[in-house]
Every structure is written in structure tokens, then in C-alpha cells.
Scaffold this motif. Structure first.
Motif, PDB file in Angstrom:
ATOM      1  N   THR A 287       0.837  -1.180   0.000  1.00 43.26           N
ATOM      2  CA  THR A 287       0.000   0.000   0.000  1.00 43.26           C
ATOM      3  C   THR A 287       0.871   1.228   0.000  1.00 43.26           C
ATOM      4  OG1 THR A 287      -0.041  -0.092   2.398  1.00 43.26           O
ATOM      5  CG2 THR A 287      -1.858  -1.126   1.232  1.00 43.26           C
ATOM      6  N   SER A 288       0.477   2.233  -0.730  1.00 44.30           N
ATOM      7  CA  SER A 288       1.241   3.465  -0.757  1.00 44.30           C
ATOM      8  C   SER A 288       0.939   4.270   0.482  1.00 44.30           C
ATOM      9  CB  SER A 288       0.890   4.271  -2.017  1.00 44.30           C
ATOM     10  OG  SER A 288      -0.489   4.557  -2.048  1.00 44.30           O
ATOM     11  N   GLY A 289       2.004   4.717   1.123  1.00 42.11           N
ATOM     12  CA  GLY A 289       1.833   5.515   2.330  1.00 42.11           C
ATOM     13  C   GLY A 289       1.823   6.983   2.002  1.00 42.11           C
ATOM     14  N   ASN A 290       1.964   7.819   3.013  1.00 48.86           N
ATOM     15  CA  ASN A 290       2.080   9.231   2.793  1.00 48.86           C
ATOM     16  C   ASN A 290       3.426   9.533   2.162  1.00 48.86           C
ATOM     17  OD1 ASN A 290       2.991   8.137   5.245  1.00 48.86           O
ATOM     18  ND2 ASN A 290       3.381  10.158   6.057  1.00 48.86           N
ATOM     19  N   ALA A 291       3.583  10.760   1.658  1.00 49.07           N
ATOM     20  CA  ALA A 291       4.844  11.152   1.046  1.00 49.07           C
ATOM     21  C   ALA A 291       5.965  10.954   2.052  1.00 49.07           C
ATOM     22  CB  ALA A 291       4.770  12.610   0.613  1.00 49.07           C
ATOM     23  N   ASN A 292       7.090  10.429   1.566  1.00 47.93           N
ATOM     24  CA  ASN A 292       8.184  10.092   2.462  1.00 47.93           C
ATOM     25  C   ASN A 292       9.412  10.930   2.160  1.00 47.93           C
ATOM     26  OD1 ASN A 292       7.260   7.753   4.178  1.00 47.93           O
ATOM     27  ND2 ASN A 292       6.677   7.068   2.141  1.00 47.93           N
ATOM     28  N   LEU A 293       9.604  11.979   2.912  1.00 47.20           N
ATOM     29  CA  LEU A 293      10.816  12.763   2.850  1.00 47.20           C
ATOM     30  C   LEU A 293      11.892  12.044   3.656  1.00 47.20           C
ATOM     31  CD1 LEU A 293       9.197  16.256   3.430  1.00 47.20           C
ATOM     32  CD2 LEU A 293       9.858  15.230   1.254  1.00 47.20           C
ATOM     33  N   PRO A 294      13.173  12.402   3.449  1.00 47.69           N
ATOM     34  CA  PRO A 294      14.216  11.747   4.243  1.00 47.69           C
ATOM     35  C   PRO A 294      13.907  11.822   5.731  1.00 47.69           C
ATOM     36  CG  PRO A 294      15.200  13.053   2.485  1.00 47.69           C
ATOM     37  CD  PRO A 294      13.726  13.352   2.472  1.00 47.69           C
ATOM     38  N   GLY A 295      13.992  10.665   6.394  1.00 56.39           N
ATOM     39  CA  GLY A 295      13.722  10.615   7.819  1.00 56.39           C
ATOM     40  C   GLY A 295      12.261  10.464   8.169  1.00 56.39           C
TER      41      GLY A 295
ATOM     42  N   TRP B  60      16.159  -3.047  -4.450  1.00 54.55           N
ATOM     43  CA  TRP B  60      16.261  -2.344  -3.175  1.00 54.55           C
ATOM     44  C   TRP B  60      14.881  -1.931  -2.689  1.00 54.55           C
ATOM     45  CZ3 TRP B  60      20.281   1.999  -4.702  1.00 54.55           C
ATOM     46  CH2 TRP B  60      21.428   1.398  -5.241  1.00 54.55           C
ATOM     47  N   TYR B  61      14.736  -1.793  -1.375  1.00 54.23           N
ATOM     48  CA  TYR B  61      13.504  -1.194  -0.852  1.00 54.23           C
ATOM     49  C   TYR B  61      13.720  -0.718   0.576  1.00 54.23           C
ATOM     50  CZ  TYR B  61       8.634   0.083  -0.840  1.00 54.23           C
ATOM     51  OH  TYR B  61       7.480   0.814  -0.817  1.00 54.23           O
ATOM     52  N   ASP B  62      13.077   0.386   0.902  1.00 59.81           N
ATOM     53  CA  ASP B  62      13.066   0.929   2.256  1.00 59.81           C
ATOM     54  C   ASP B  62      11.681   0.668   2.845  1.00 59.81           C
ATOM     55  OD1 ASP B  62      12.943   2.482   4.565  1.00 59.81           O
ATOM     56  OD2 ASP B  62      14.209   4.071   3.729  1.00 59.81           O
ATOM     57  N   PHE B  63      11.557  -0.409   3.598  1.00 63.69           N
ATOM     58  CA  PHE B  63      10.272  -0.774   4.186  1.00 63.69           C
ATOM     59  C   PHE B  63       9.925   0.116   5.371  1.00 63.69           C
ATOM     60  CE2 PHE B  63      11.589  -4.493   1.863  1.00 63.69           C
ATOM     61  CZ  PHE B  63      10.413  -4.953   1.294  1.00 63.69           C
ATOM     62  N   TYR B  64      10.892   0.788   5.921  1.00 65.27           N
ATOM     63  CA  TYR B  64      10.644   1.694   7.050  1.00 65.27           C
ATOM     64  C   TYR B  64      10.028   3.002   6.561  1.00 65.27           C
ATOM     65  CZ  TYR B  64      11.515   4.287  11.371  1.00 65.27           C
ATOM     66  OH  TYR B  64      11.363   5.029  12.514  1.00 65.27           O
ATOM     67  N   ALA B  65      10.579   3.538   5.474  1.00 72.78           N
ATOM     68  CA  ALA B  65      10.078   4.801   4.945  1.00 72.78           C
ATOM     69  C   ALA B  65       9.042   4.618   3.847  1.00 72.78           C
ATOM     70  CB  ALA B  65      11.239   5.645   4.417  1.00 72.78           C
TER      71      ALA B  65
ATOM     72  N   ASP C 165       9.726   3.669   0.546  1.00 69.93           N
ATOM     73  CA  ASP C 165      10.194   4.122  -0.759  1.00 69.93           C
ATOM     74  C   ASP C 165      11.299   3.190  -1.239  1.00 69.93           C
ATOM     75  OD1 ASP C 165      12.703   4.961   0.355  1.00 69.93           O
ATOM     76  OD2 ASP C 165      11.808   6.881   0.929  1.00 69.93           O
ATOM     77  N   ALA C 166      11.892   3.519  -2.377  1.00 72.89           N
ATOM     78  CA  ALA C 166      12.864   2.625  -3.005  1.00 72.89           C
ATOM     79  C   ALA C 166      14.303   3.009  -2.712  1.00 72.89           C
ATOM     80  CB  ALA C 166      12.639   2.605  -4.519  1.00 72.89           C
TER      81      ALA C 166
END
Length: 447
Positions: free
Chosen positions: A26-34, A207-212, A214-215
């Protein structure tokens, strides 16, 4: 775990089964660094029925869909089609859901259940040092000499550690140096721009960032605070053992070093689906997560080897999933790793247990640090990637054993850490035999 985790006797609801139906997230909210993706206090595993939709399941049970199969289930009750829902409710409310849901569900506490282990102990020479010569070309298959006159040239501070596990001779026995093997590092992410990793990472599509959400699984934070740099160090250790392996960076832990059950389970499944042959998890939990363990069971069926650290509480128990690594018996594809010092004595921080399978020299291990730096960390987290790198060395060569036997060969070929009353207080609790011996391992497994 909470008492309501087991809800329906005999019901097998596994996050691991999601791999049978390819997943979308599912797409979350916009993910800026951090900025992290939506996180939930509880994760609920739900068996899908013919005709189910995201909206209908959310309306029926509440919560928010975290994972959903891309393909429709072939029939109601098909165990290969399962969804994960996230809930932010009280413990009491979740107990009510467990008894009132219109279908069987499986509930676990989710948020911050897992942590990465280890401590940043030093920068070389006591100060930050810029990575020499713009990178370590030997790590990415170049021509720089790895060993010269018995010294580990790229990082001479590690010479004693690598000598202890017979790395120089092991790399001579396995001249492919891990080529063609991808090791997934499920951790805090890593410094993707660090010179040491150029040419050493898997294709960015993996690659994937499951915490944030994004990719871009970039290690984030402030060096020396929390878990920042942990994944960068772990990946660098794998590459010192197997210089031509590829690292698949998967971020599941935040800057403080903590992470969620569902996030880690999703990363395990992702790693196998994207071609990893070894998964390194230098992380653990005091709680036995069935969701994570089911994901491990699923990837083991795909001949993927999973290595987990034992924890750093100096406790007579090891963290999960390492604690279950030995339970599958021969050929279970899982390995638990603790830590000893250069004299083969148990590290003061290392957990120990009769379930612990092997140990490695996990104190003051130098590797890349974010920002073109190098730094040393100590922890069972540093010993685990030594085992992962060893498995990559073997997998890149012709084998005389099956892949399912590699983890047991690594355990059986270890050097004795119990002789002459060494570690007498921990007899039988630092592995079946003890400390990694890469030459003995490769001689037992290679043609």
C-alpha cells in the motif's frame, strides 16, 4: 507475547504464504528523508476468501491493509492468499477483535518489537578518517590486493580478526569470492553512495526501504547515535569476507535501531523474491514472532539461507529468530551467531544458550561508515555477517553438499572454544563446537 496471539487452534495463517501470491504494498504518505511510512501497534494476518477486496476486508475488520496479493485467490480458504492489516488500538480492543471477527485472524504486537544489535566503538585512530583512495576496488571485483605479507590490506585493523577465522586461506580456496551470490542485508539500510559499495550492490530494482515506504534504503541519522551506520557496517563485513558478492540493501530499522514485525516479514519475502541466496538479519527480539518465523519458513523452502544474530544482553537466552534457528534439525537453512573475542572467550555482551549454533569474533570490527568514513562496531551483529559472507563464498563455488547442508557444515567445522576450560561457565552455550573456521568449512563443502 500477548495471550491472544493464538486464536484459532490448528489455523495456519502465515505471512510467509504471501510469497505464493506476488505482493503489492500500500502506498503511504509522502516520504521525505527521515519520514517513516505509516506504522501500526498491531499486525493482523487475515486469510482471504474468493471475491475479497481491500475495501471490503477493511470495512469488515477495521484497520488498514499493509500487504495484499496482486492476484485474486483461486478459491475461498486458499491458504496461499493472506493479507496483513495494521491496527492502532488498545490491547483490550484487539482481544475483542480476536473473538468477534467474522473470520479467523492472527494478531501480534507490531511496533518496535525488533532492534538491531551492536555498539559503535571506535573510529580508526580515534578520529573520523575519510575512506582511503576513493574506495576499495577489491570489494567490487577490481584488482587491488586484498592480502599483502599476511596483512589485510584494505583495513589492516581487521587483520587479527580475519586471521582468527582463516579468511586469507579461505579466499584462496574459494577464488570466485562470492561472485554471482546476492546477500540481502535487512537492517538500517546503508550508505548507498559510499565508495566501498560502488559496484558491489544488487540492481536498484531489488532495493527497498520498508521503514520509509520508498525505493531508497539509505542509512539515516547521526553517527554515534542509535542505530545509524549499523547496516553500513554489517554490509561492509559481508563484503570483506566475500568481496565479489552483491549486497541487496533492505531497510527495516529506523535511526534508533528499532523496527516492526510486519516490516521485517515483508523484507524477508522480498529478498527471496528478488534473488537473494543469503539473508543477513543482525537484529532480534525477545518475543517470538510467528509472522516473522513464517516468512523465514517460506523462504527456506526456496533454498534461501537465513543468518540471525543472537543478541547483546549477556543473557542465558538468545533473541528471535536466532533462537529457533536450530529447531529445524539438519538442513534447516537457518543459523544463529554469537560473539567471542580474539582469545575465543565469550564477548562480555554476547547472549549465550544451548540453542546457539556458532560464534564469531564480533568485537571492534572495522567497516565502512556513512559519509565516506570507516568505523568499528562491536556486537553479535558483527559476527553474523561473517557467517553470511562465508556462506556466500561457498555458494559461489562447486559444492559437494546440498545447499540445505551448508549451515550445518558451518556449525560442525567450527573451532573448539571449550578446550582447556576456556569458557567453562558457558559450556555448550557458545555453539555446538564454537568459533567460525572458514577453511575447515570450505574444505567440508567444496568439490
Amino acid at each position: 507475547m500477548h495471550s491472544f496471539q493464538r486464536l484459532i487452534p490448528g489455523l495456519l495463517l502465515t505471512v510467509g504464504l504471501l510469497a505464493a501470491c506476488s505482493q503489492s504494498q500500500t502506498s503511504g504518505n509522502a516520504n521525505l528523508p527521515g519520514h517513516s511510512a505509516p506504522r501500526y501497534d498491531y499486525v493482523v494476518s487475515v486469510p482471504l476468501e474468493l471475491g475479497d477486496t481491500r475495501a471490503a476486508v477493511e470495512a469488515q475488520l477495521g484497520g488498514s491493509v499493509m500487504t495484499w496479493p496482486d492476484n485474486s485467490c483461486s478459491a475461498s480458504g486458499d491458504p496461499s492468499c493472506t493479507a496483513l492489516l495494521g491496527f492502532n488500538r488498545s490491547s483490550a480492543a484487539m482481544k475483542i477483535l480476536s473473538t468477534t471477527a467474522s473470520r479467523p485472524v492472527f494478531i501480534e504486537r507490531n511496533k518496535d518489537v525488533f532492534t538491531g544489535g551492536g555498539e559503535l566503538t571506535a573510529f580508526m585512530g580515534g578520529s573520523r578518517i575519510i575512506w582511503a583512495s576513493g574506495g576499495l576496488q577489491a570489494w567490487s571485483g577490481g584488482s587491488r590486493i586484498i592480502w599483502a605479507s599476511g596483512e589485510y590490506s584494505p583495513l589492516p585493523q581487521n587483520t587479527g580478526i580475519w586471521t582468527k577465522i582463516n579468511l586469507q586461506a579461505a579466499q584462496a580456496l574459494a577464488p570466485n569470492l562470492g561472485a554471482g551470490v546476492t546477500v540481502a542485508v535487512i537492517d538500517t539500510g546503508l550508505d548507498l553512495k559510499h565508495s566501498a559499495f560502488q559496484g558491489a550492490l544488487s540492481d536498484p530494482s531489488t532495493w527497498y526501504d520498508f521503514y520509509a515506504g520508498d525505493a531508497v534504503p539509505q542509512d539515516e541519522g547521526t553517527l554515534g547515535v542509535g542505530g545509524f551506520g549499523h547496516g553500513t557496517n554489517v554490509a561492509g563485513i559481508v563484503l570483506q569476507i566475500a568481496p565479489k558478492a552483491k549486497i541487496m540493501p533492505l531497510r527495516v530499522l529506523g535511526p534508533d535501531g528499532s523496527g516492526d514485525v510486519a516490516t521485517i516479514a515483508r523484507a524477508i519475502l522480498w529478498a527471496a523474491a528478488k534473488g537473494a541466496k543469503v539473508i543477513n538479519m543482525s537484529l532480534g527480539s525477545a518475543e517470538n514472532s510467528k509472522v516473522v518465523q513464517d516468512a523465514i519458513t517460506q523462504v527456506k523452502s526456496q533454498n534461501v539461507l537465513v543468518v540471525s544474530s543472537a543478541g547483546n544482553a549477556n543473557a542465558n537466552t538468545i533473541t528471535y529468530p536466532a533462537a529457533l534457528a536450530a529447531d529445524g534439525g539438519a538442513g534447516d537453512f537457518s543459523l544463529s551467531v554469537g560473539s567471542v573475542d580474539l582469545n575465543d572467550r565469550k564477548s562480555s555482551f554476547s547472549n549465550y544458550s544451548d540453542k546457539l549454533e556458532v560464534v564469531g569474533p564480533g568485537e571492534n570490527v572495522y567497516a565502512p561508515a556513512p559519509g565516506e568514513l570507516m568505523a568499528a562496531w562491536s556486537g553479535t551483529s558483527m559476527a553474523a555477517p561473517m557467517a553470511s559472507g562465508a556462506l556466500a563464498l561457498a555458494l559461489a563455488q562447486p559444492l559437494n553438499v546440498q545447499v540445505k547442508d551448508l549451515d550445518n557444515k558451518l556449525v560442525d567445522s567450527a573451532a573448539d572454544v571449550y578446550a582447556n576450560n576456556l569458557n567453562a561457565a558457558y559450556n555448550g552455550k557458545l555453539g555446538k563446537k564454537g568459533r567460525l573456521d572458514l577453511v575447515a568449512f570450505l574444505k567440508a563443502t567444496l568439490k
